[in-house]
Design a protein around this motif. Structure first.
Motif, short mmCIF file in Angstrom:
data_model
loop_
_atom_site.label_atom_id
_atom_site.label_comp_id
_atom_site.label_asym_id
_atom_site.label_seq_id
_atom_site.Cartn_x
_atom_site.Cartn_y
_atom_site.Cartn_z
N PHE A 51 -7.27 -11.33 -5.15
CA PHE A 51 -7.98 -11.34 -6.30
C PHE A 51 -8.76 -9.91 -6.75
CE2 PHE A 51 -7.80 -15.54 -4.39
CZ PHE A 51 -7.69 -16.36 -5.67
N GLY A 52 -8.09 -8.77 -5.87
CA GLY A 52 -8.69 -7.48 -6.11
C GLY A 52 -8.05 -6.74 -7.28
N PRO A 53 -7.91 -5.52 -7.29
CA PRO A 53 -7.35 -4.87 -8.41
C PRO A 53 -5.91 -4.56 -8.36
CG PRO A 53 -9.02 -3.49 -7.40
CD PRO A 53 -8.88 -4.78 -6.53
N PRO A 54 -5.20 -4.60 -9.46
CA PRO A 54 -3.82 -4.46 -9.41
C PRO A 54 -3.31 -3.31 -8.56
CG PRO A 54 -4.64 -4.06 -11.45
CD PRO A 54 -5.67 -4.36 -10.75
N ALA A 55 -2.35 -3.65 -7.90
CA ALA A 55 -1.64 -2.28 -6.81
C ALA A 55 -2.42 -2.26 -5.55
CB ALA A 55 -1.26 -1.16 -7.59
N THR A 56 -3.06 -3.41 -5.23
CA THR A 56 -3.89 -3.44 -4.05
C THR A 56 -2.76 -4.01 -2.98
OG1 THR A 56 -6.16 -3.73 -4.92
CG2 THR A 56 -5.69 -4.74 -2.64
N ALA A 57 -3.01 -3.73 -1.69
CA ALA A 57 -2.10 -4.34 -0.72
C ALA A 57 -3.11 -5.53 -0.11
CB ALA A 57 -1.97 -3.45 0.42
N TYR A 58 -2.15 -6.57 -0.09
CA TYR A 58 -2.70 -7.94 0.63
C TYR A 58 -1.74 -8.25 1.83
CZ TYR A 58 -3.07 -12.93 1.54
OH TYR A 58 -3.26 -14.07 2.11
N VAL A 59 -2.48 -7.88 3.05
CA VAL A 59 -1.72 -8.02 4.15
C VAL A 59 -2.49 -9.37 4.96
CG1 VAL A 59 -0.88 -6.95 6.40
CG2 VAL A 59 -1.47 -5.63 4.27
N TYR A 60 -1.59 -10.04 5.48
CA TYR A 60 -1.84 -11.17 6.10
C TYR A 60 -1.19 -11.58 7.37
CZ TYR A 60 2.18 -13.86 4.19
OH TYR A 60 3.33 -14.30 3.92
N LEU A 61 -1.64 -12.38 8.51
CA LEU A 61 -0.98 -12.44 9.67
C LEU A 61 -0.21 -13.66 9.40
CD1 LEU A 61 -0.72 -11.08 12.60
CD2 LEU A 61 -2.84 -12.42 13.25
N CYS A 62 1.03 -13.85 9.75
CA CYS A 62 1.88 -14.96 9.74
C CYS A 62 2.11 -15.55 11.32
CB CYS A 62 3.11 -14.70 9.22
SG CYS A 62 4.17 -16.03 8.96
N TYR A 63 1.72 -17.00 11.31
CA TYR A 63 1.80 -17.62 12.70
C TYR A 63 1.04 -16.73 13.56
CZ TYR A 63 5.42 -20.08 9.79
OH TYR A 63 6.04 -20.60 8.87
#
Length: 242
Positions: free
Chosen positions: A113-125
């Motif tokens: 939900f941040g500004p455009p061209a922001t990195a969203y990094v999450y941990l999978c499993y």
């Protein structure tokens, strides 16, 4: 398009002034200016490249996902630059049951939900990090980077992955994050001014296909996976999910 639902994407592309499908794509350099910070190893001349900006990421998610193909993702680390050409993406858009933002904003997905061209990094499993490019502020949409063709700092990527074959380095969202050293510390950072940057090509003819996304049983029919058709570095074949 390879799927009936492709008519929706085609209408968005026409609304943006782009052709929905062609045998080749040529993406103009919108500002026509060189990027002085372009790292060594980018294919083409210095004036071909510029870092994507907020305007690039403020369009419809499926259009951003398509136009990221052929761009170069670069991670500037303490030991040098590593990166590659984006060859596969997936869009996660509005009212999308497969999106992390479908049920609203949480602590985990806040960067979406941040500004455009922001990195969203999450941990999978609990094992692998995955990198996404965020669309306009407050909307909660993003594009998953699924695969790269390694082109920059290949030796470092081979060490990080403990693999020698180029095909094994970045052919999957978890693999490419491991190869490039992208961790959770990159979550919420800018893709225009941070250590992770995406360089837009001035002109890159290519054939693009759209298929159903991978591993999204809650929304199996949306053709929101985009691939460079003849790339040998995809996580799965370009025909998967048609």
């Amino acid at each position: 398009w390879p799927c009936p639902a492709g008519s929706y994407i085609a209408s968005l592309l026409r609304a943006s002034g782009r052709e929905p499908v062609s045998s080749a794509r040529s993406m103009p350099n919108r500002r026509g200016e060189p990027t002085s910070a372009a790292p060594a190893g980018l294919r083409g001349t210095e004036t071909d490249f510029q870092v994507i900006d907020e305007a690039f990421c403020s369009r419809e998610t499926v259009i951003v996902a398509r136009d990221l193909l052929g761009c170069t993702l670069v991670h500037s680390t303490s030991t040098g630059d590593v990166g590659g050409i984006i060859v596969e993406t997936e869009a996660y858009g509005p009212n999308d049951p497969a999106s992390h933002a479908f049920r609203g904003k949480t602590r985990r997905n806040e960067a979406m939900f941040g500004p455009p061209a922001t990195a969203y990094v999450y941990l999978c499993y609990g094992l692998h990090t995955c990198l996404n490019v965020v669309r306009p502020c407050g909307i909660g949409e993003a594009v998953l980077i699924r695969a790269l063709e390694p082109t920059i700092g290949v030796g470092s990527q081979q060490q990080s992955r403990r693999r020698q074959a180029l095909r094994d380095l970045c052919s999957g969202p978890g693999r490419l994050c491991q190869a490039l050293g992208v961790g959770l510390d990159a979550n919420g950072t800018s893709l225009t001014t941070g250590m992770l940057r995406v360089f837009e090509r001035g002109a890159e003819p290519m054939r693009i296909v759209a298929t159903r996304r991978i591993g999204t049983p809650s929304a199996p029919d949306l053709p929101w996976r985009f691939c460079i058709a003849d790339s040998s570095f995809l996580s799965r074949g370009a025909g998967h999910g048609r």
